[in-house]
Scaffold this motif. Structure first.
Motif, PDB file in Angstrom:
ATOM      1  N   PRO A 292      76.963  38.737  40.358  1.00 58.34           N
ATOM      2  CA  PRO A 292      76.224  37.487  40.584  1.00 58.34           C
ATOM      3  C   PRO A 292      76.605  36.767  41.874  1.00 58.34           C
ATOM      4  O   PRO A 292      75.959  35.782  42.228  1.00 58.34           O
ATOM      5  N   ASP A 293      77.666  37.242  42.543  1.00 54.33           N
ATOM      6  CA  ASP A 293      78.158  36.549  43.740  1.00 54.33           C
ATOM      7  C   ASP A 293      77.849  37.364  44.987  1.00 54.33           C
ATOM      8  O   ASP A 293      78.510  38.369  45.254  1.00 54.33           O
ATOM      9  N   GLY A 309      70.696  29.893  40.543  1.00 54.41           N
ATOM     10  CA  GLY A 309      71.759  30.529  39.786  1.00 54.41           C
ATOM     11  C   GLY A 309      71.275  31.420  38.664  1.00 54.41           C
ATOM     12  O   GLY A 309      72.066  31.894  37.850  1.00 54.41           O
ATOM     13  N   TYR A 312      71.621  35.115  41.146  1.00 52.02           N
ATOM     14  CA  TYR A 312      72.682  35.000  42.144  1.00 52.02           C
ATOM     15  C   TYR A 312      73.232  33.569  42.165  1.00 52.02           C
ATOM     16  O   TYR A 312      72.466  32.601  42.159  1.00 52.02           O
ATOM     17  N   ARG A 313      74.530  33.463  42.204  1.00 50.14           N
ATOM     18  CA  ARG A 313      75.159  32.149  42.298  1.00 50.14           C
ATOM     19  C   ARG A 313      75.191  31.729  43.771  1.00 50.14           C
ATOM     20  O   ARG A 313      75.895  32.342  44.574  1.00 50.14           O
ATOM     21  N   GLU A 315      76.048  29.576  47.157  1.00 50.57           N
ATOM     22  CA  GLU A 315      77.077  28.657  47.646  1.00 50.57           C
ATOM     23  C   GLU A 315      76.546  27.226  47.614  1.00 50.57           C
ATOM     24  O   GLU A 315      77.286  26.281  47.312  1.00 50.57           O
TER      25      GLU A 315
END
Length: 558
Positions: A292-293, A309, A312-313, A315
């Motif tokens: 996911p990061d 989110g 993908y998480r 920034e």
């Protein structure tokens, strides 16, 4: 004023600004059809030939106009036929309202004739599904349905209409305006942070998508990206929203993703994703960014917080509409950084890739696309369904600022013909070109009758290679030389077109295309051009024989 539920529903739609409804009649909503008798010129019913075609037209209308496409079908099989358009509208993030007749309220729960629980059936593929069982709640629930369809992440709403509710009498007044919901505005601090992250990048890129862009919003994004010299890519089948002739546009991240867009997404150190959902096709099966990061610094901006989110998480996640965010981003001018060569390489790769090599085919689609790029008016609308043929309008055509592409993110065959009809209904004076495969065309080709009756007749190019090309390509890769279920025999498409009242021609060699296309443009009845394509020309850069040979070589490897 006393009126039936059917009249109240139609009056609400007129009040909120609906102009066209696409559908197939059914006895379950006769009261609505009766009310439409009196709205000619305000809200017109476009009579379709099958509910799937009608639903595709409504989904395409929503994608093209930004207003909910209206579809009306009967209960049971009418609704299930229409489900393909609902799923397509969902994946396209296109606003749509599907009205479905329902059994009378006193029969519910008995498995009455054609009874379906629409909340259960459509819940997974609609943004909202509701049944109106009280005539006096029609204005309330229609206003909410319209709002749900156009806000956040736009999408389809399904409204079930029990027959007795539609015939009930009420004095409740209709709504007279659409619900006005301002899109979410970004936190100024978050916009400043996004600009700071971009300014520290060495290889930034912008990824955009979605349906609810305004002209001003996209102008603002283009102004910022051009001034900042940041490369831009579209998610799957949204390249028409950004002027492809600008030096920052570098291509589309979608099915058959071109190598340089893959490289840019992998190598970017900052990705600003605006109004884009991260689908499988725009991430190469979720491989271009780590789940996911991501390894890239990700700024994700979306009008729906549910998309932030989701996979993908980021920034930095910014809950904001695309137009409000783009305006805020551009308000303080461009950013600068050491990425000029990075952007220039992406653009050079795009310009080099827009032309395909000559094709081993009686009609060479590389030459056809070159002709269309040179001759189509600057407000043309292109449509396509699903199949290998769709790579031609999707990868080998440059969309100017007034052009549009209607193509399904869902990969639904049969979308192109109904979408082209809807586009012609919306914009009778614009040139509308549909690309269809021979298999794709036969999914919804009967809607030519709809086009003729509605006097909304596009030009349809059938790329006729006698096979289901996408499936044959996969078949030859994994089961080479074992052809099963992918070859087809088709009718005389030119004769079929003439039977529907269209101009029809079979084009058997490349040098005949330009004259045939000129005749198609001149036709007042729309046109179908049946283009003879070799099955060897399976993809622009790999022949069927090469794909088969590669599959056989892979099987021989230990």
């Amino acid at each position: 004023m006393a009126r039936t539920g059917g009249q109240l529903l139609v009056d609400c739609l007129v009040g909120m600004g609906a102009r066209k409804a696409f559908g197939v009649p059914g006895e379950s909503y006769l009261a609505v059809l009766d009310a439409l008798h009196d709205t000619a010129g305000q809200l017109d019913f476009v009579l379709c030939r099958q509910e799937g075609g009608a639903a595709f037209m409504a989904a395409a209308w929503g994608k093209l106009t930004g207003q909910p496409g209206i579809c009306m079908v009967t209960r049971g099989p009418g609704a299930t036929n229409a489900s393909i358009g609902v799923h397509t509208a969902l994946q396209d993030s296109a606003p749509m309202l599907l009205f479905v007749g329902q059994v009378a309220t006193h029969m519910k729960g008995r498995e009455a004739f054609q009874e379906i629980d629409y909340r259960a059936a459509f819940g997974p593929i609609a943004k909202w599904a509701v049944e109106i069982d009280d005539v006096e709640r029609i204005p309330e629930l229609l206003s909410r349905a319209w709002k749900e369809a156009v806000t956040g992440r736009p999408g389809p709403v399904v409204i079930a209409l029990p027959e007795d509710m539609l015939t009930a009498i009420t004095e409740v007044p209709p709504v007279s305006t659409p619900p006005h919901i301002s899109e979410a505005f970004p936190d100024p601090t978050a916009v400043d942070t996004a600009r700071d992250i971009l300014a520290t990048a060495k290889r930034p890129m912008v990824l955009y998508g979605g349906t609810n862009w305004s002209g001003d919003g996209m102008d603002a994004l283009q102004t910022f990206c051009e001034g900042s010299d940041i490369p831009v890519a579209a998610v799957f089948r949204y390249q028409d929203q950004y002027d492809n002739h600008l030096h920052t546009f570098c291509g589309e991240a979608g099915v058959g993703m071109v190598p340089w867009v893959k490289r840019m997404m992998r190598e970017a150190d900052v990705i600003l994703a605006v109004n884009a959902r991260f689908g499988e096709n725009s991430t190469e099966g979720y491989t271009l960014l780590n789940v996911p990061d991501p390894q890239q610094r990700l700024i994700h901006v979306h009008g729906s917080d549910a998309e932030l989110g989701k996979i993908y998480r980021p920034e930095l996640g910014i809950h904001a509409g695309p137009n409000a965010f783009a305006a805020a981003l551009a308000a303080n001018g461009p950013v600068a950084g050491p990425w000029a060569d990075w952007r220039a390489q992406g653009r050079a790769d795009y310009e080099a890739g827009i032309e395909a090599p000559p094709q081993p085919s009686p009609v060479d689609m590389s030459a056809v696309m070159a002709h269309l790029r040179d001759t189509l008016p600057d407000d043309a609308i292109l449509t396509n369904g699903a199949g290998n043929f769709a790579i031609w309008p999707n990868k080998f055509f440059a969309f100017g600022p007034r052009m549009r592409l209607l193509a399904p993110q869902s990969g639904a065959m049969g979308y192109g013909v109904p979408a082209a009809i809807a586009a012609k209904v919306a914009h009778p004076d614009r040139t509308v070109i549909c690309f269809a495969g021979d298999g794709d065309f036969q999914m919804t080709g009967q809607e030519l009758a709809t086009a003729a009756q509605a006097e909304a007749c596009p030009i349809i190019l059938i790329l006729n290679n006698g096979i289901y090309g996408t499936i044959r390509a996969h078949q030859e890769r994994h089961y080479p030389a074992r052809v099963s279920g992918t070859s087809m025999k088709s009718p005389d498409f030119a004769a079929l077109a003439k039977a529907y009242g269209f101009h029809g021609e079979r084009v058997e060699q490349t040098e005949d295309f330009a004259a045939a296309f000129a005749r198609a443009l001149a036709s007042k009845t729309g046109a179908v051009l049946d283009l003879v394509i070799s099955d060897e020309a399976l993809t622009p850069r790999s022949t069927l024989s090469q794909i088969r040979a590669a599959g056989q070589a892979a099987q021989r490897q230990p």
